[in-house]
Design a protein around this motif. Structure first.
Motif, short mmCIF file in Angstrom:
data_model
loop_
_atom_site.label_atom_id
_atom_site.label_comp_id
_atom_site.label_asym_id
_atom_site.label_seq_id
_atom_site.Cartn_x
_atom_site.Cartn_y
_atom_site.Cartn_z
N ASP A 1 -6.79 -9.06 0.62
CA ASP A 1 -6.28 -9.77 1.88
C ASP A 1 -7.47 -9.37 3.05
O ASP A 1 -7.61 -8.16 3.28
CB ASP A 1 -5.04 -9.11 2.30
CG ASP A 1 -4.51 -10.13 3.34
OD1 ASP A 1 -5.26 -10.74 4.26
OD2 ASP A 1 -3.12 -9.88 3.78
N LYS A 2 -7.97 -10.21 3.50
CA LYS A 2 -9.26 -10.01 4.54
C LYS A 2 -8.47 -9.75 6.08
O LYS A 2 -9.33 -10.05 7.13
CB LYS A 2 -10.05 -11.19 4.42
CG LYS A 2 -10.65 -11.35 3.00
CD LYS A 2 -11.33 -9.95 2.58
CE LYS A 2 -12.09 -10.06 1.24
NZ LYS A 2 -12.62 -8.68 0.72
N VAL B 1 -3.30 -1.42 -4.74
CA VAL B 1 -4.35 -1.39 -3.80
C VAL B 1 -5.36 -2.44 -3.75
O VAL B 1 -5.74 -2.89 -2.92
CB VAL B 1 -4.96 0.12 -3.97
CG1 VAL B 1 -6.15 -0.07 -4.74
CG2 VAL B 1 -5.68 0.49 -2.55
N ASN B 2 -5.68 -3.08 -5.16
CA ASN B 2 -6.54 -4.28 -5.21
C ASN B 2 -5.66 -5.43 -4.52
O ASN B 2 -6.39 -6.17 -3.92
CB ASN B 2 -6.75 -4.41 -6.62
CG ASN B 2 -7.55 -3.47 -7.17
OD1 ASN B 2 -8.47 -2.84 -6.47
ND2 ASN B 2 -7.73 -3.27 -8.59
N VAL C 1 0.82 -1.20 -0.10
CA VAL C 1 0.07 0.06 -0.07
C VAL C 1 0.98 1.38 -0.01
O VAL C 1 0.71 2.16 -0.45
CB VAL C 1 -0.85 0.03 1.25
CG1 VAL C 1 -0.40 0.26 2.56
CG2 VAL C 1 -2.18 0.91 0.75
N GLU C 2 2.05 1.16 0.61
CA GLU C 2 3.01 2.36 0.71
C GLU C 2 3.50 2.55 -0.93
O GLU C 2 3.58 3.79 -1.20
CB GLU C 2 4.32 1.89 1.48
CG GLU C 2 5.29 3.22 1.49
CD GLU C 2 4.60 4.06 2.63
OE1 GLU C 2 5.40 5.19 2.91
OE2 GLU C 2 3.41 4.31 3.34
N LEU C 3 3.82 1.53 -1.53
CA LEU C 3 4.12 1.73 -2.94
C LEU C 3 2.79 2.23 -3.68
O LEU C 3 3.20 3.07 -4.57
CB LEU C 3 4.56 0.47 -3.58
CG LEU C 3 5.13 0.54 -4.97
CD1 LEU C 3 6.07 1.36 -5.17
CD2 LEU C 3 5.40 -0.92 -5.35
N GLY C 4 1.60 1.68 -3.50
CA GLY C 4 0.67 2.55 -4.10
C GLY C 4 0.38 4.06 -4.10
O GLY C 4 0.23 4.82 -5.05
N THR D 1 -5.73 -1.23 6.67
CA THR D 1 -6.94 -0.77 6.14
C THR D 1 -7.36 0.82 5.81
O THR D 1 -8.01 0.89 4.96
CB THR D 1 -8.09 -1.33 6.94
OG1 THR D 1 -8.03 -2.55 7.41
CG2 THR D 1 -9.52 -1.10 6.73
N ARG D 2 -6.97 1.58 6.57
CA ARG D 2 -7.11 3.11 6.42
C ARG D 2 -6.52 3.59 5.29
O ARG D 2 -6.92 4.02 4.49
CB ARG D 2 -6.66 3.79 7.68
CG ARG D 2 -6.75 5.17 7.61
CD ARG D 2 -6.15 5.92 9.12
NE ARG D 2 -4.79 5.83 9.14
CZ ARG D 2 -3.93 6.77 8.74
NH1 ARG D 2 -4.44 7.71 8.07
NH2 ARG D 2 -2.65 6.77 9.07
N LEU D 3 -5.14 2.96 5.20
CA LEU D 3 -4.36 3.54 4.14
C LEU D 3 -4.81 3.07 2.74
O LEU D 3 -4.85 3.89 1.50
CB LEU D 3 -3.01 3.24 4.28
CG LEU D 3 -2.12 3.81 5.41
CD1 LEU D 3 -0.59 3.22 5.53
CD2 LEU D 3 -2.03 5.23 5.15
N ALA D 4 -5.36 1.63 2.95
CA ALA D 4 -5.86 1.35 1.29
C ALA D 4 -7.11 1.67 0.82
O ALA D 4 -7.30 1.95 -0.16
CB ALA D 4 -5.78 -0.38 1.56
#
Length: 622
Positions: free
Chosen positions: A450-451, A444-445, A415-418, A458-461
């Motif tokens: 990932d559940k 992000v997808n 997510v950081e890379l996204g 969760t917040r960042l994504a």
């Protein structure tokens, strides 16, 4: 005209619009069921009468304020019981406000300030909570077992005088407590609070909630000054080669994120508190400048797989230490240190674990598995990302990719890379915006599939996904995703403010403005970002003079271009051209086309007109 004294109960569903957008039919049916099976019977049982239904809300009148408060508590307990059997994403949370005052009787309806204040109190209530006026609290405090927490005197919309506001403690023990004066006796020991800091917490509780000191200078008058306010400074790097600055920043940033999950504490943003990095100064002065009552500071060092942190909580009003402690953690769980550190901060500042469930912060990061080496990559990447420069974003992406080679599939690094790819587009640095957007969407997808994500990821994504969905014109999906991001950290002022941009593009400028106002009340030090988001909101609302005022106070991202738009609409073309020139110095490749790729409004004419304004102000078309 008939007037009479009544207790008014106002209630509405939190996030109703987002629920309707996700599933209109199911949401409406759930609301109807709650109303007929719970609200109507309980209100009638407590001798009340519903006099107005308003989509997701209602107003009810009671002849007895005791009945009104008892009814509200029964309603919230009934909602909580029903929510336990419902998936989290489908749950209804209700806010309730109660006031006692004179109302105007007109047929079956009721009007006047007695009703209006109840409605405003409902807006101040926490999800699942009850907010009452001082008159209500004073009237029932000796008649009911419920406790009350003061929220001070607050100015509310369309009411001339500030009103005394209190939150009802729904989970109060069956003894009666005098307003303000007696703390409830909670089983602190069962929550693992060390005995060594117990005395400090008790002393701090007395200081925070004693009526004599409730409005002392340790609280910011500009904020909801009835809750403790804190700034977390970057932890000092004590390594021999001074190579761990990113670690001290990252730890402080993550503690800020965890604290922002709680309504009981107002924590200022990293941008505000990190401005003091590397500066020596009087904590009392720092507290005054940041409008906080408490400051957390400390140091960090790492030896192999062992992380050592020294932290201290300081009363910014007096300069006295509330507590200081040393934390040593080894192995593969960096979140364990944050759990312990944050738990002590929360405990020492609130002194009341009934209001903050330990599970909230002990699980704040801990669903997914992360080890110290992976965390190290994330913190180094984040330190570069937060520079908001082209070079910083490139370096951030490079560090994340290096980490992913060592830890394939890491949600934190993915997510950081996204984010690095999206910010290159959003800040107008990208040479190929569509390629960067595709890469951000891919990342992000991967994460959202990932559940087993922690609230941090969760917040960042979901936050990132809200922007990507906006650019794909899925505004309903974007709002729903942003709601999920906010749910992971409901009191994070930065996330709340950026949610204003998502709502603005979704066609809800008034709601966007309300959201930024609410965030600003928690962290006035984040004004540079509030002003940036408010600028475009004001432009869309046709308030170009107001837009100029706030946009002149910030240079974040494309603020100069938004300022140019406002100037053009005020006929101030020379100033508009100067603003565009300023933007081009920061982002030489910026064009109308690249700027438009970072925004996407439900109403396309908004962007069409803005793009034309920028072209006339001298921004190259392509």
């Amino acid at each position: 005209m008939e007037r009479r004294l009544s207790a008014i109960l106002a209630a509405d569903v939190v996030g109703y619009s987002a629920l309707m957008e996700q599933d209109e039919a199911a949401t409406f049916e759930h609301l109807r069921t709650r109303r007929t099976e719970l609200f109507e019977p309980e209100i009638a049982r407590h001798h009340g009468r519903i006099f107005k239904l308003m989509g997701d809300g209602l107003l009810a009148e009671f002849g007895s304020v005791v009945d009104a408060v008892e009814c509200a508590v029964s309603l919230q307990r009934g909602m909580a019981e029903r929510n336990t059997a419902v998936p989290e994403e489908d749950r209804f949370d209700v806010r309730i406000g109660i006031n006692i005052g004179e109302v105007i009787v007109e047929g079956d309806d009721r009007y006047g300030d007695g009703v209006n204040i109840a409605a405003r109190l409902e807006q101040l209530a926490h999800p699942g909570g009850i907010c009452v006026s001082g008159k209500v609290a004073k009237e029932v405090e000796k008649k009911l077992a419920f406790g009350f927490d003061s929220a001070g005197r607050q100015k509310v919309k369309n009411i001339e005088e500030a009103i005394d506001v209190y939150h009802v403690r729904i989970d109060a023990q069956p003894h009666r407590r005098v307003l303000h004066k007696h703390q409830s006796r909670r089983l602190w020991w069962s929550l693992g609070v060390p005995a060594t800091i117990m005395a400090a917490m008790v002393a701090l509780w007395v200081t925070l909630y004693n009526p004599v000191t409730m409005f002392s200078p340790m609280f910011s008058p500009g904020q909801s000054s009835t809750i403790p306010t804190v700034a977390v400074l970057p932890f000092k790097d004590l390594s021999a080669d001074k190579s761990l600055g990113y670690l001290g920043e990252g730890l402080a940033n993550d503690v800020i994120a965890i604290l922002s999950r709680f309504s009981d504490i107002a924590v200022v943003s990293r941008t505000s508190s990190f401005a003091y990095q590397g500066k020596e100064g009087d904590i009392r002065q720092i507290g005054k400048e940041l409008s906080v009552g408490y400051v957390v500071e400390g140091s960090v060092r790492k030896e192999g797989d062992r992380l050592r942190v020294v932290a201290q909580l300081i009363n910014a009003n007096t300069g006295d230490h509330v507590w200081a402690d040393r934390f040593d953690k080894a192995g593969t769980d960096p979140w364990a240190l944050q759990d312990e550190l944050t738990g002590k901060i929360v405990g020492a500042m609130t002194g009341e674990f009934g209001a903050i469930r330990k599970a909230d912060y002990s699980q704040a990061w801990g669903k997914d598995s992360t080890n110290l080496a992976e965390y190290d990559y994330y913190l180094r990447s984040e330190s570069q990302l937060n520079l908001y420069t082209k070079e910083g974003l490139d370096r951030s992406a490079e560090i994340s990719r290096q980490g992913l080679q060592v830890f394939p599939g890491s949600p934190l690094l993915t997510v950081e890379l996204g984010w690095a790819h999206w910010l290159k587009v959003g800040l107008l640095y990208s040479s190929d915006p569509q390629a960067d957007l595709r890469e951000a969407e891919l990342r992000v997808n991967q994460v959202l599939a990932d559940k087993n994500l922690s609230p941090q990821v969760t917040r960042l994504a979901n936050w990132l996904n809200a922007w990507l969905l906006t650019l794909k014109r899925d505004h309903d999906g974007a709002v729903a995703s942003m709601n999920r991001a906010i749910a992971a950290a409901p009191y994070n002022a930065f996330t709340l403010t950026d949610a204003g941009s998502i709502l603005l593009q979704a066609g809800q400028p008034e709601k966007a403005l309300e959201l930024t106002d609410a965030a600003a009340a928690r962290d006035p030090g984040l004004s540079w970002f509030f002003n940036y988001v408010r600028g475009f909101i004001y432009i869309v609302l046709g308030k170009n003079e107001e837009a100029v005022e706030v946009l002149k106070a910030t240079e974040f991202a494309d603020a100069p271009l938004q300022l140019a738009i406002a100037y053009m609409r005020l006929g101030r073309e020379a100033e508009a051209r100067a603003a565009v020139e300023k933007m081009l110095k920061a982002a030489p490749t910026a064009t109308v086309q690249s700027w438009r790729q970072a925004w996407n409004f439900r109403d396309p004419s908004i962007l069409d007109r803005a793009g034309a304004d920028l072209a006339r102000a001298g921004l190259p078309p392509k």
